[in-house]
Design an enzyme around this catalytic site. Structure first.
Site, PDB file in Angstrom:
ATOM      1  N   LYS A 139     -89.602  24.511  26.096  1.00 56.69           N
ATOM      2  CA  LYS A 139     -88.902  23.226  26.088  1.00 56.69           C
ATOM      3  C   LYS A 139     -89.805  22.070  26.519  1.00 56.69           C
ATOM      4  O   LYS A 139     -89.462  20.917  26.304  1.00 56.69           O
ATOM      5  CB  LYS A 139     -87.648  23.306  26.950  1.00 56.69           C
ATOM      6  CG  LYS A 139     -86.614  24.251  26.347  1.00 56.69           C
ATOM      7  CD  LYS A 139     -85.309  24.224  27.096  1.00 56.69           C
ATOM      8  CE  LYS A 139     -84.272  25.147  26.479  1.00 56.69           C
ATOM      9  NZ  LYS A 139     -84.544  26.583  26.779  1.00 56.69           N
TER      10      LYS A 139
HETATM   11  C1  LIG Z   1     -83.742  27.466  26.048  1.00 59.48           C
HETATM   12  C2  LIG Z   1     -84.332  28.791  26.008  1.00 59.48           C
HETATM   13  C3  LIG Z   1     -84.036  29.683  24.966  1.00 59.48           C
HETATM   14  C4  LIG Z   1     -83.044  29.341  23.890  1.00 59.48           C
HETATM   15  O1  LIG Z   1     -83.532  28.324  23.022  1.00 59.48           O
HETATM   16  P1  LIG Z   1     -82.527  27.541  22.058  1.00 59.48           P
HETATM   17  O2  LIG Z   1     -83.352  26.506  21.412  1.00 59.48           O
HETATM   18  O3  LIG Z   1     -81.443  26.964  22.932  1.00 59.48           O
HETATM   19  O4  LIG Z   1     -81.978  28.533  21.107  1.00 59.48           O
HETATM   20  C5  LIG Z   1     -84.694  30.903  24.946  1.00 59.48           C
HETATM   21  N1  LIG Z   1     -85.558  31.258  25.917  1.00 59.48           N
HETATM   22  C6  LIG Z   1     -85.846  30.439  26.949  1.00 59.48           C
HETATM   23  C7  LIG Z   1     -86.791  30.894  27.985  1.00 59.48           C
HETATM   24  C8  LIG Z   1     -85.256  29.179  27.020  1.00 59.48           C
HETATM   25  O5  LIG Z   1     -85.551  28.385  28.026  1.00 59.48           O
END
Ligand SMILES: *Cc1c(COP(=O)(O)O)cnc(C)c1O
Length: 437
Positions: free
Chosen positions: A107
């Site tokens: 993210k």
């Molecule tokens: C947010 C997150 C996900 C899920 O991603 P999405 O884009 O919401 O599907 C998977 N793994 C980790 C470690 C995350 O932080």
């Protein structure tokens, strides 16, 4: 480029408006009006470009009309101050490591990009913008760190009390400055509901400028396409893809990450299939199997960033493929794993392949191990560093086997500050008004 709403009940808006508003006026999600395809020659020579150069080409397709090239380049290059390498795990399975950024999760890419884009758009504005972000763990830390110290922007992180790991919590409750953490008694879905309700509250929006930094924001989710292209380029560079098809397996919660991959495919990236890997929150799996979609309350699992009962970006996937279950289930297949299985996978990959996954990446890995055909190369997205889930991962592979990166240790030393709230909208609203004024 104009952006329309997946609910088709409101006029199209500019990029700036889509980024500042986050959610469309009719509660739909913004979609770019068109997806520009690359020429085949781009893919022929893509291995000659580095990550930042590739990302800049991809960014131009989406953002090139709205931002001059120099600024766009600056935003892209500044966002990607870390690598997203592809690491070999077995003969046919590779890990796309997305945990080399400041908060050690994928993210960081979208959050850093959005902070820089918003700052670009707001340059001449005097009013303060308030970013509201609901998190089940990693979004909060990535957004808080992406926006930390950015002038004119205040970030409110809503998170479910007791449902995120200590390490995750420390990454958004210890920062201070323009970051306020709101600890909500409830689930992640409650946090998301509070944020959505605030955006639809006209009176509140007349008083405060609110924007979302959840994966629904186009400035967060589209840049995630960058590393799919780069993964392809790096594998091609190594000669791995000759006469092979490429499959991506994406540990999925709100489906923002996989949707960005689908956009990359629509831009021409040669991917034969995506796998949406889930934990016990397996609504997407059920939809892919049956064509029927039923959202549910989320259940808690070891892979808690995927504990989502009503994935918001599902609306984008439906829109992208004209609601055709046939098309969607040809391009995406699903897999899901209960907690016991996640433990077993993590341990097996560690002992047999000497690769330490986090609980989310473990789901991604297994979906490939189970489904890959002989002529295919699989890449799973390792969405966070295993040390973000030290307690869980150590309970599986043994104490002392999860190295703690310095960046993470530094967060743990800070002092926690949060405001505690129950899950009623009224209280959340009051809190916002008080904090901002
Ligand atoms: C947010 C997150 C996900 C899920 O991603 P999405 O884009 O919401 O599907 C998977 N793994 C980790 C470690 C995350 O932080």
């Amino acid at each position: 480029m104009r952006y329309y709403s997946t609910n088709n009940n409101t006029p199209e808006v500019s990029l700036k408006e889509a980024v500042v508003k986050g959610l469309a006026a009719d509660s739909g999600l913004f979609m770019p009006e068109r997806i520009v395809q690359f020429q085949p020659s781009f893919f022929k020579y893509i291995q000659n470009l580095n990550f930042q150069e590739i990302a800049f080409e991809v960014a131009k397709n989406f953002f090139g009309d709205d931002i001059d090239e120099n600024h766009l380049k600056e935003i892209v290059y500044d966002t990607l101050q870390f690598d997203c390498p592809v690491v070999k795990v077995t003969e046919s399975i590779y890990s796309l490591e997305l945990f080399h950024g400041p908060t050690l999760a994928f993210k960081d890419v979208g959050a850093r990009y959005m902070a820089r884009l918003l700052n670009y758009f707001l340059n001449d504005r005097e009013k303060q913008v308030n970013v509201l972000v609901a998190t089940s763990g990693d979004t909060g830390s990535a957004v808080a760190n992406g926006f930390l110290g950015v002038d004119g922007i205040h970030v409110f992180v809503l998170y479910p009390k007791g449902k995120v790991s200590k390490i995750q919590e420390s990454q958004f409750t210890t920062l201070g400055k323009n970051i306020t953490a709101l600890e909500i008694e409830g689930t992640f879905d409650d946090c998301q509901r509070l944020v959505k309700t605030a955006f639809l509250d006209d009176e509140l929006n007349n008083k405060l400028i609110l924007t979302s930094a959840n994966s629904i924001n186009v400035a967060r989710f589209l840049p995630q396409a960058f590393y799919y292209f780069n993964a392809y380029a790096r594998l091609k560079e190594q000669g791995v893809l000759e006469n092979k098809e490429l499959v991506f397996s994406v540990p999925s919660g709100n489906l923002g990450n996989i949707t960005a991959g689908l956009f990359a495919r629509e831009m021409g990236l040669p991917v034969v299939r995506f796998i949406a890997s889930n934990n016990a929150n397996n609504m997407v799996f059920e939809y892919l199997q049956t064509g029927k979609y039923q959202s549910r309350s989320s259940v808690e699992t070891l892979a808690n960033a995927m504990d989502v009962g009503a994935p918001s970006n599902f609306a984008r996937i439906l829109d992208l493929y004209n609601h055709s279950h046939k098309t969607i289930s040809e391009i995406i297949t699903g897999s899901w794993y209960p907690d016991e299985k996640i433990r077993e996978i993590l341990k097996r990959v560690y002992t047999e392949n000497n690769y330490l996954c986090d609980p989310h990446g473990a789901c991604g890995y297994e979906a490939l191990a189970e489904n890959l055909r002989e002529n295919q190369i699989g890449v799973f997205l390792e969405t966070a560093h295993p040390a973000k889930f030290t307690e869980t991962v150590e309970s599986i592979v043994g104490k002392g086997n999860v190295p703690m990166p310095d960046k993470l240790a530094a967060f743990m030393k800070g002092e926690k500050k949060s405001i505690q709230l129950n899950n009623e909208y009224y209280n959340f609203r009051n809190c916002l008004m008080q904090e901002v004024i």
